[in-house]
Design an enzyme around this catalytic site. Structure first.
Site, mmCIF file in Angstrom:
data_model
loop_
_atom_site.group_PDB
_atom_site.id
_atom_site.type_symbol
_atom_site.label_atom_id
_atom_site.label_comp_id
_atom_site.label_asym_id
_atom_site.label_seq_id
_atom_site.Cartn_x
_atom_site.Cartn_y
_atom_site.Cartn_z
ATOM 1 N N ASP A 16 -37.361 71.125 -127.266
ATOM 2 C CA ASP A 16 -37.056 69.972 -126.422
ATOM 3 C C ASP A 16 -38.324 69.440 -125.761
ATOM 4 O O ASP A 16 -39.233 70.210 -125.445
ATOM 5 C CB ASP A 16 -36.028 70.401 -125.350
ATOM 6 C CG ASP A 16 -35.285 69.205 -124.769
ATOM 7 O OD1 ASP A 16 -35.517 68.073 -125.223
ATOM 8 O OD2 ASP A 16 -34.473 69.411 -123.840
ATOM 9 N N ASN A 64 -27.249 64.046 -131.739
ATOM 10 C CA ASN A 64 -28.462 63.241 -131.915
ATOM 11 C C ASN A 64 -28.221 61.942 -132.684
ATOM 12 O O ASN A 64 -29.072 61.043 -132.687
ATOM 13 C CB ASN A 64 -29.575 64.047 -132.613
ATOM 14 C CG ASN A 64 -30.211 65.103 -131.730
ATOM 15 O OD1 ASN A 64 -30.708 66.120 -132.203
ATOM 16 N ND2 ASN A 64 -30.198 64.879 -130.411
HETATM 17 C C1 FPP Z 1 -36.180 67.220 -128.967
HETATM 18 O O1 FPP Z 1 -37.056 66.416 -128.246
HETATM 19 C C2 FPP Z 1 -36.518 67.267 -130.390
HETATM 20 C C3 FPP Z 1 -35.718 66.883 -131.425
HETATM 21 C C4 FPP Z 1 -34.342 66.403 -131.233
HETATM 22 C C5 FPP Z 1 -36.163 66.887 -132.833
HETATM 23 C C6 FPP Z 1 -37.088 67.995 -133.180
HETATM 24 C C7 FPP Z 1 -37.456 67.939 -134.588
HETATM 25 C C8 FPP Z 1 -38.651 68.282 -135.085
HETATM 26 C C9 FPP Z 1 -39.780 68.734 -134.252
HETATM 27 C C10 FPP Z 1 -38.835 68.219 -136.545
HETATM 28 C C11 FPP Z 1 -38.411 69.521 -137.187
HETATM 29 C C12 FPP Z 1 -39.227 69.733 -138.352
HETATM 30 C C13 FPP Z 1 -38.932 70.453 -139.470
HETATM 31 C C14 FPP Z 1 -40.017 70.730 -140.397
HETATM 32 C C15 FPP Z 1 -37.587 70.924 -139.792
HETATM 33 P P1 FPP Z 1 -36.471 65.136 -127.489
HETATM 34 O O2 FPP Z 1 -36.635 63.966 -128.387
HETATM 35 O O3 FPP Z 1 -35.069 65.400 -127.069
HETATM 36 O O4 FPP Z 1 -37.406 65.045 -126.260
HETATM 37 P P2 FPP Z 1 -37.058 64.421 -124.830
HETATM 38 O O5 FPP Z 1 -35.940 65.238 -124.256
HETATM 39 O O6 FPP Z 1 -38.324 64.575 -124.074
HETATM 40 O O7 FPP Z 1 -36.677 62.992 -125.056
#
Ligand code: FPP
Length: 231
Positions: A16, A64
């Site tokens: 996150d 999501n």
């Molecule tokens: C959360 O941060 C992150 C995600 C929902 C996506 C994470 C996915 C990756 C890092 C890619 C995975 C890669 C592979 C190779 C499978 P957020 O967007 O919720 O952050 P925020 O809460 O600060 O907005």
């Protein structure tokens, strides 16, 4: 090192804070996700080095889908690119790849790549990387219960039977669940499977969560006493 004596068999991570990381630097949210892939790479590397058997990552939750289409499309593109770029390294490091969740809703190109990576790495014996994709804990429990009822008409569902029908049937329950970015909740993640999991929360945003941060989490875990409801 002391932490080596009590390592988890299965570490799971709610990654996150990518968006906030990007915002702080005045960048697009996707730049945060991109940097987040580098953290995934670092964490796999450490699991390989320490011979941690299972690493699962919450890559996309069923909730999501509520994000802007451009971000969702960007995430798929990023995953596709990462899978294509990393397969060789995963093979070299003996990493097996699994994907758990409702993959059927993903676009064809990504599903094909997922199948390819699963097939290629199926015989690898080192760390298993489990990508939780289009997954949620409630969805998992409901699909398990529905499948059980369909396949066992008239039979009572037990916790042991439930374990066999969850998408995680083939992997042990997480010993340690890490969530980054200061949020302290489970957000519909492995609800059933985390009954006795140790939780570790850190303020560090996912793109900044690299080997040193991971070591701190493992070190904290090594000092936990797990009693499983006993004395
Ligand atoms: C959360 O941060 C992150 C995600 C929902 C996506 C994470 C996915 C990756 C890092 C890619 C995975 C890669 C592979 C190779 C499978 P957020 O967007 O919720 O952050 P925020 O809460 O600060 O907005």
């Amino acid at each position: 090192m002391e932490q080596m004596s009590k390592l988890p068999t299965h570490v799971s991570i709610i990654m996150d804070g990518n968006g906030r990381w990007a915002k702080r630097l005045g960048k697009d949210r996707l730049e945060g996700h991109k940097e987040g892939v580098e953290s995934v790479r670092a964490c796999i590397e450490l699991c390989v080095e320490l011979k941690i058997k299972y690493l699962s990552i919450f890559a996309f939750s069923t909730e999501n889908w509520g994000r802007p289409t451009s971000e969702i499309e960007g995430l798929w593109a990023l995953m596709l690119k990462a899978l294509r770029a990393e397969l060789k390294t995963l093979m070299k490091n003996d990493v097996r790849l699994l994907f758990l969740g409702d993959i059927s809703q993903l676009r064809e190109e990504l599903r094909a790549e997922i199948e390819h990576c699963k097939g290629e790495t199926a015989q690898n014996k080192g760390t298993t990387l489990i990508v939780m994709l289009n997954y949620s804990g409630k969805w998992d429990i409901v699909q398990a219960a529905n499948r059980f009822i369909k396949e066992n008409p008239g039979k009572q569902l037990t916790p042991e039977e439930m374990d066999k029908y969850l998408v995680t049937a083939q992997i042990p329950e997480p010993d340690l669940l890490i969530r980054t970015s200061g949020e302290q909740r489970i957000s519909n993640y492995m609800l059933w499977q985390s009954a006795y999991t140790e939780f570790y929360f850190t303020e560090t945003l996912w793109p900044d969560f690299r080997k040193n941060e991971f070591r701190l989490a493992l070190d904290a875990f090594s000092h936990r006493e797990r009693r499983y409801g006993k004395v």
